[in-house]
Scaffold this motif. Structure first.
Motif, mmCIF file in Angstrom:
data_model
loop_
_atom_site.group_PDB
_atom_site.id
_atom_site.type_symbol
_atom_site.label_atom_id
_atom_site.label_comp_id
_atom_site.label_asym_id
_atom_site.label_seq_id
_atom_site.Cartn_x
_atom_site.Cartn_y
_atom_site.Cartn_z
ATOM 1 N N ASP A 1 36.096 9.449 81.058
ATOM 2 C CA ASP A 1 36.902 8.435 81.739
ATOM 3 C C ASP A 1 38.350 8.919 81.754
ATOM 4 N N PRO A 2 38.972 9.004 82.933
ATOM 5 C CA PRO A 2 40.355 9.473 83.007
ATOM 6 C C PRO A 2 41.320 8.635 82.170
ATOM 7 N N ASN A 3 40.933 7.400 81.862
ATOM 8 C CA ASN A 3 41.789 6.536 81.056
ATOM 9 C C ASN A 3 41.590 6.709 79.554
ATOM 10 N N ALA A 4 40.615 7.531 79.149
ATOM 11 C CA ALA A 4 40.413 7.791 77.722
ATOM 12 C C ALA A 4 41.654 8.526 77.205
ATOM 13 N N SER A 5 42.168 8.088 76.093
ATOM 14 C CA SER A 5 43.397 8.674 75.557
ATOM 15 C C SER A 5 43.127 10.021 74.895
ATOM 16 N N ASP A 6 44.178 10.833 74.829
ATOM 17 C CA ASP A 6 44.074 12.102 74.120
ATOM 18 C C ASP A 6 43.685 11.853 72.667
ATOM 19 N N GLU A 7 44.221 10.803 72.073
ATOM 20 C CA GLU A 7 43.892 10.482 70.680
ATOM 21 C C GLU A 7 42.398 10.223 70.516
ATOM 22 N N ALA A 8 41.802 9.504 71.462
ATOM 23 C CA ALA A 8 40.365 9.221 71.401
ATOM 24 C C ALA A 8 39.564 10.513 71.542
ATOM 25 N N LEU A 9 39.990 11.373 72.456
ATOM 26 C CA LEU A 9 39.288 12.642 72.643
ATOM 27 C C LEU A 9 39.417 13.523 71.408
ATOM 28 N N ILE A 10 40.611 13.629 70.865
ATOM 29 C CA ILE A 10 40.827 14.456 69.676
ATOM 30 C C ILE A 10 39.993 13.925 68.510
ATOM 31 N N ALA A 11 39.960 12.620 68.330
ATOM 32 C CA ALA A 11 39.154 12.035 67.256
ATOM 33 C C ALA A 11 37.681 12.396 67.432
ATOM 34 N N ALA A 12 37.194 12.335 68.663
ATOM 35 C CA ALA A 12 35.797 12.689 68.932
ATOM 36 C C ALA A 12 35.553 14.183 68.703
ATOM 37 N N MET A 13 36.522 15.013 69.059
ATOM 38 C CA MET A 13 36.393 16.460 68.884
ATOM 39 C C MET A 13 36.352 16.847 67.404
#
Length: 116
Positions: free
Chosen positions: A73-85
């Motif tokens: 989702d383009p609205n997913a935050s970088d913080e959310a992506l980094i946490a998932a990574m």
């Protein structure tokens, strides 16, 4: 260049080809198998800053559950992506190479030449 690092997945052909290209150029990089070692928040944020990219730019979708997790989702935050990574290192696309000249996601492998 002893300070060359490749964040590598030996099961990935692109990653293997990038490592081979570095070695063909006479370099022996420090190889970090990120699927085994994992990521830290600071590490990912530092790489993103060096690359001038966002977490969306290094998100691996193919062969992962990124879509189901809502990470595409383009609205997913970088913080959310980094946490998932951090939880699932496979969500980071590869290979990422760091040299004194910068850092880049080297897909295709020839992109590494711009870092030498």
């Amino acid at each position: 260049m002893s300070d060359v690092v490749i964040y590598h997945n030996p099961a990935c052909g692109t990653s293997r080809n990038t490592l081979a290209l570095l070695r063909e150029k006479g370099l022996e990089p420090r190889v970090v198998e990120y699927l085994k070692e994992g990521w830290t928040r600071d590490q990912l944020q530092d790489l993103l800053q060096r690359m001038g990219q966002s977490a969306h730019d290094i998100l691996r979708v193919r062969g992962t559950n990124a879509d189901e997790l809502g990470l595409t989702d383009p609205n997913a935050s970088d913080e959310a992506l980094i946490a998932a990574m951090i939880v699932a290192p496979v969500l980071v696309n590869r290979p990422i190479v760091v040299t004194p000249k910068g850092a880049a996601l080297c897909r295709p492998p020839e992109l590494v030449l711009g870092l030498l």
